[in-house]
Scaffold this motif. Structure first.
Motif, PDB file in Angstrom:
ATOM      1  N   LEU A 223       0.845  -1.202   0.000  1.00 42.39           N
ATOM      2  CA  LEU A 223       0.000   0.000   0.000  1.00 42.39           C
ATOM      3  C   LEU A 223       0.878   1.249   0.000  1.00 42.39           C
ATOM      4  O   LEU A 223       0.596   2.230  -0.701  1.00 42.39           O
ATOM      5  N   LEU A 226       2.044   2.151  -3.363  1.00 43.14           N
ATOM      6  CA  LEU A 226       0.985   2.795  -4.159  1.00 43.14           C
ATOM      7  C   LEU A 226       0.840   4.264  -3.776  1.00 43.14           C
ATOM      8  O   LEU A 226       0.702   5.138  -4.638  1.00 43.14           O
ATOM      9  N   GLY A 229       3.742   6.212  -4.950  1.00 43.68           N
ATOM     10  CA  GLY A 229       3.615   6.380  -6.395  1.00 43.68           C
ATOM     11  C   GLY A 229       2.706   7.547  -6.737  1.00 43.68           C
ATOM     12  O   GLY A 229       3.054   8.404  -7.551  1.00 43.68           O
ATOM     13  N   GLY A 230       1.556   7.612  -6.081  1.00 44.96           N
ATOM     14  CA  GLY A 230       0.605   8.682  -6.333  1.00 44.96           C
ATOM     15  C   GLY A 230       1.187  10.049  -5.985  1.00 44.96           C
ATOM     16  O   GLY A 230       1.086  11.004  -6.751  1.00 44.96           O
ATOM     17  N   GLY A 271       3.414  -1.779 -10.524  1.00 45.19           N
ATOM     18  CA  GLY A 271       2.350  -2.764 -10.311  1.00 45.19           C
ATOM     19  C   GLY A 271       2.910  -4.114  -9.906  1.00 45.19           C
ATOM     20  O   GLY A 271       2.400  -4.763  -8.992  1.00 45.19           O
ATOM     21  N   VAL A 274       4.116  -4.003  -6.278  1.00 51.74           N
ATOM     22  CA  VAL A 274       2.983  -4.036  -5.349  1.00 51.74           C
ATOM     23  C   VAL A 274       2.400  -5.441  -5.297  1.00 51.74           C
ATOM     24  O   VAL A 274       2.114  -5.988  -4.227  1.00 51.74           O
ATOM     25  N   LEU A 275       2.257  -6.061  -6.461  1.00 55.84           N
ATOM     26  CA  LEU A 275       1.713  -7.418  -6.530  1.00 55.84           C
ATOM     27  C   LEU A 275       2.591  -8.386  -5.732  1.00 55.84           C
ATOM     28  O   LEU A 275       2.090  -9.224  -4.982  1.00 55.84           O
ATOM     29  N   ASN A 278       1.980  -7.957  -2.119  1.00 53.17           N
ATOM     30  CA  ASN A 278       0.621  -8.419  -1.802  1.00 53.17           C
ATOM     31  C   ASN A 278       0.551  -9.944  -1.718  1.00 53.17           C
ATOM     32  O   ASN A 278      -0.038 -10.508  -0.799  1.00 53.17           O
TER      33      ASN A 278
END
Lengths: 296, 317, 320
Positions: A223, A226, A229-230, A271, A274-275, A278
């Motif tokens: 998280l 992410l 990143g934003g 991505g 993050v994957l 996760n």
């Protein structure tokens, strides 16, 4: 044909459970988890050792601007002629480092606060829970904007946002895992026997919350990446000439029609990272939570 | 002719430590309109018999052999629709935790309406609650489960179980979670309502006194087997199986003045597979050699005893 | 009803306190920017009269608590100052951009629910190995798709290929709904992906847990069909945890809309604030953060009230 007569002595408290005899093969019988672990190790290795590879400098211009992937530059170049491959490698390192670093701090704070909430009286517990509620539901972008207004945009703003997002969940998870332990008899007994809170924490709580915390750390890092990143995408986080995966997407988006790889490749790498975290978090949770085993 | 029947039923649970056998060739019959008490310690398998009658076993449980029949039809062979009709119309269940078995988000009237089906008028709903002697039915209909006391909630559960006039009611420890003061009231209500309607009642309970008072026949379950079945008076006055005798001795209220309660030594077995001997052999004071190697068979007709020594006792009597 | 009114009163109080705390934080943040507040809040070429007027308006010579009260009072009456770059009133600037952000957030939230709830329901109920495996992979992927990647991909696809969507070209919803959706849908989709993952995970967990609750077991024993059990018991009872996550996500969306606004060049509050942050347009930043915080507090309060309606136990418990 077997009949067992369990011994009539009550089962010994399973205090420091887990540990020592962990399965040798990580995530045995869980192909998804193994895939995630493989991906994670690969990305971390690239982030750590990438700069030593002969792929060029992330900050020096090669002369070609916005070159497409292929001839000469594996992934092309950016608007200043910097090669994208080394920039992405740097971005991987930056993104993983920021997320991991902040999450580790949040974990230490979260474990202490969560255990404290479980051990302290009702009032304190409720206060801590309420506070995490408020932070948790507070829009992260506002926090990042405020920090970047006061301290200027940069890593600090992104880190503050990641911290604000990951801390409350950590506190909650730890508290939820610690509460039933606190209510178990042997902890009460230890308390009656005069064990200090610090000792209770070390001997009884930490071993019991370790499992959930490890899984939660992986989720929180994913998280965190992410969020980072934003933030960096919006220009609130990592600033050029440094690069994070988010800031690369942010600068690449202006050239989407000319050179789509510039924005899309770092986005895909983000991505994947993050994957990876996760899937590892999911697999860890499956290993520590026996109730999930049967549902599959 | 039995209405509910478990025939040599074997049920095994898959656990992390291998299979655990909850029922080991258990056989039990309940005739139409009969009130049968099923007694035994926790973990003896009596609840498993109850849920197996409607094939309500949890996901990790499996019927390895034997059969379950309701009204002469095999429950194990039923299709989904048939099974649902059986649960809905033929059987009624009353569980231990009355508030937990009611949906916390729906008012009582709504839940009762679901059970009755169609669009029942308020009058009809009120009648169902009046039947279970709830003091203020209108108000109860508007209440959520958490606003009811345990006793009121159990009355509601009984109303739900009886709403479609089932032919048999299976009640698993219906009063265990209630205040002692309302227990006998609730049991009395359940028994009298099922008697009136001619509904069979299978009552699983720890409470031997209640079972003695309300049941016409009693089955004793131990180690996944039904070890003794007899008319209530007979079972309590002349128990045959050593376990039944031990159980009666251990129960408060049955002792003669001055006599002390004798707890049963040891704890019940956990079966991991078929076992050749008698389940009680490890704790039985009068076990003989055959008890640990040979499975006892049922003796006599009206008073079934699963014990190698039983015929000897009968002759002696 | 008295019980519920008390419950609502408590929530209102909490909302008020939260807003007060946030406003103090914003106030403190703005005062800790290097340089005096008057310099920060005025364009560099401001005349001395403007400066004197500002000092007078905010009582900048007064002690800090008095300054806070004055500032908060102004904010409450709808005076958030003027933009340093355009000179327009911050309130009217925000107002003209609110429609875009609110529509994006609502549309994104709606998409997250429409995709996340059914998938989570399937994952929570299904017993087949294949379905649960598929759901697990799908869930991990949804949780791992960065919004910036999804947005960049959509922008690239829309600008490269013939598709019935547009990048930018926003029309107000009520003047041209079709054109509006052409621009709004891809942007809303961008910010909804993470929410789909969150909603799906939560729904899956809640449904799996509720399936083992005694009242569901009892419903099975009473012969209810699968569909009845889902409709009567599972949906309602799992709505509380799903709503909790959804509320957090809506708060995130208020800010997350920025990403879509930037990528798709939409004139919403988010992009306005980001630009203002770059230009150090402090009145705008301060006003927008306050307004967004107020919106977030309002949402949390509404959600809290909704809990009380959805699960009667919650209202009863917290009113005690």
């Amino acid at each position: 044909m077997s009949v067992t007569f369990p011994s009539p002595t009550p089962a010994a408290p399973a205090a420091p459970s887990a540990g020592r005899r962990r399965p040798r093969v990580p995530f045995k019988g869980d192909p998804l988890g193994r895939f995630g672990l493989f991906l994670l190790i690969a990305l971390v290795a690239i982030g750590l050792f990438g700069p030593a590879l002969p792929i060029g400098s992330p900050t020096e211009s090669t002369g070609d601007r916005l070159a497409p992937p292929g001839d000469g530059h594996l992934l092309g170049t950016d608007e200043l002629g910097r090669a994208l491959l080394p920039r992405i490698v740097e971005g991987i390192r930056e993104t993983i480092l920021i997320a991991t670093g902040v999450v580790l701090v949040a974990t230490v704070v979260g474990v202490l606060a969560g255990c404290f909430a479980a051990l302290a009286g009702r009032r304190v517990d409720e206060l801590i829970v309420r506070a995490t509620d408020v932070i948790f539901s507070f829009p992260v972008f506002l926090i990042a904007i405020l920090v970047s207004v006061v301290a200027g945009p940069g890593r600090a703003a992104a880190m503050a946002a990641v911290f604000a997002v990951t801390l409350p969940t950590m506190v909650r998870v730890v508290r939820a895992a610690a509460l039933p332990v606190v209510e178990r008899d042997f902890v009460t007994a230890a308390e009656v026997a005069g064990a200090s809170r610090w000792r209770l924490l070390r001997v009884h709580l930490l071993p019991n919350v370790r499992g959930v915390v490890i899984g939660q750390v992986a989720y929180a890092i994913s998280l965190g990446m992410l969020i980072e990143g934003g933030m960096s995408f919006l220009g609130l986080g990592v600033q050029a000439p440094a690069a994070s995966l988010g800031s690369l997407v942010g600068s690449g988006r202006l050239y989407l029609t000319i050179d789509p790889a510039y924005a899309l490749v770092p986005g895909v790498v983000l991505g994947l990272a993050v994957l990876a975290f996760n899937l590892v978090g999911d697999a860890l949770r499956r290993e520590t939570d026996p109730t999930l085993e049967r549902e599959a | 002719m039995a209405f509910l029947e478990a025939r040599d039923l074997v049920v095994e649970y898959a656990t992390r430590r291998g299979p655990v056998r909850a029922l080991d060739e258990a056989s039990l019959e309940v005739a139409a309109g009969e009130v049968v008490g099923v007694v035994g310690e926790s973990g003896s398998g009596k609840s498993t018999i109850g849920v197996a009658l409607a094939r309500l076993l949890p996901g990790n449980a499996r019927v390895s052999s034997g059969d379950v029949l309701v009204g002469g039809r095999s429950v194990l062979a039923m299709g989904d629709e048939e099974l649902r009709a059986l649960r809905r119309d033929t059987l009624g269940f009353v569980f231990q935790d009355p508030i937990g078995t009611l949906d916390p988000t729906a008012r009582i009237g709504r839940q009762l309406g679901w059970m009755i089906g169609g669009k029942p008028g308020d009058r009809e709903l009120v009648e169902h609650l009046e039947r279970v002697r709830l003091p203020d039915p209108e108000r109860t209909l508007r209440a959520f489960p958490h606003q009811l006391s345990g006793g009121m909630a159990q009355r509601v559960s009984i109303a739900l179980a009886l709403a479609r006039a089932p032919q048999a009611v299976i009640a698993d420890e219906p009063t265990a979670s209630l205040d002692a003061s309302v227990r006998s009231e609730i049991l009395e209500l359940l028994v009298s309502l099922t008697r009136e309607a001619g509904t069979a009642l299978m009552l699983m309970s720890h409470d031997l006194r209640a079972v003695r008072r309300f049941c016409t026949r009693v089955a004793v379950v131990y180690g996944g087997r039904v070890v003794e079945t007899a008319p209530a008076q007979e079972l309590f006055s002349s128990p045959q199986h050593p376990y039944t005798r031990a159980l009666l001795d251990a129960a408060p209220g049955a002792e003669a003045p001055g006599e002390t309660l004798r707890p049963i030594a040891g704890i019940p077995p956990v079966l991991h597979g078929a076992f050749r001997g008698c389940a009680f052999v490890g704790r039985c004071a009068c076990a003989v050699e055959a008890c640990s190697v040979e499975r006892p068979v049922v003796h006599s007709d009206d008073h079934d005893v699963l014990c190698h020594l039983a015929p000897v006792k009968e002759k002696a009597a | 009803m008295g019980q519920f009114a008390r419950f609502a009163g408590v929530r209102l109080l909490i909302a008020f306190v939260t807003l007060a705390v946030i406003s103090v934080a914003v106030f403190a943040a703005m005062r800790s920017v290097p340089g005096s507040y008057a310099d920060v809040m005025l364009p560099t070429n401001a005349r001395p009269e403007a400066r004197a007027a500002l000092i007078d308006k905010y009582g900048l010579d007064d002690p800090l608590p008095a300054q806070y009260l004055k500032w908060a009072g102004n904010a409450l009456t709808g005076d958030l100052g003027d933009s340093l770059t355009s000179g327009d009133s911050v309130v009217s600037e925000l107002g003209s951009r609110a429609a875009v952000t609110v529509e994006l957030a609502l549309l994104g939230g709606l998409l997250a629910l429409l995709v996340g709830v059914p998938l989570g329901l399937v994952g929570g109920i299904s017993r087949s190995r294949r379905a649960t495996g598929f759901v697990r992979v799908g869930n991990s992927v949804l949780l791992s798709l960065p919004d910036i990647l999804v947005g960049a991909l959509l922008v690239w696809v829309i600008s490269t290929y013939e598709v019935p969507f547009t990048v930018g070209g926003w029309e107000p919803l009520f003047s041209d709904p079709y054109a509006n959706l052409q621009a709004a849908l891809p942007a809303a989709l961008t910010i909804s992906v993470l929410g789909m993952g969150f909603v799906m995970t939560t729904t899956r967990g809640a449904v799996a847990q509720i399936a083992s609750e005694p009242y569901v077991q009892a419903a099975i024993a009473r012969g209810e069909t699968r569909g009845q059990i889902v409709r009567r018991h599972v949906l309602r009872n799992s709505s509380v945890p799903v709503l909790t996550v959804f509320a957090v996500y809506l708060g995130y969306l208020l800010g997350g809309a920025v990403i879509a606004e930037v990528l798709f060049s939409l004139d919403g509050i988010g992009r306005y604030v980001i630009d203002a942050t770059g230009h150090r347009d402090y009145p705008v930043v301060q006003g927008a953060v306050l307004v967004a915080a107020a919106a977030f507090v309002l949402i949390s309060m509404l959600v809290d009230l909704l809990y009380g309606v959805l699960d009667p136990r919650i209202g009863a418990r917290s009113a005690k």
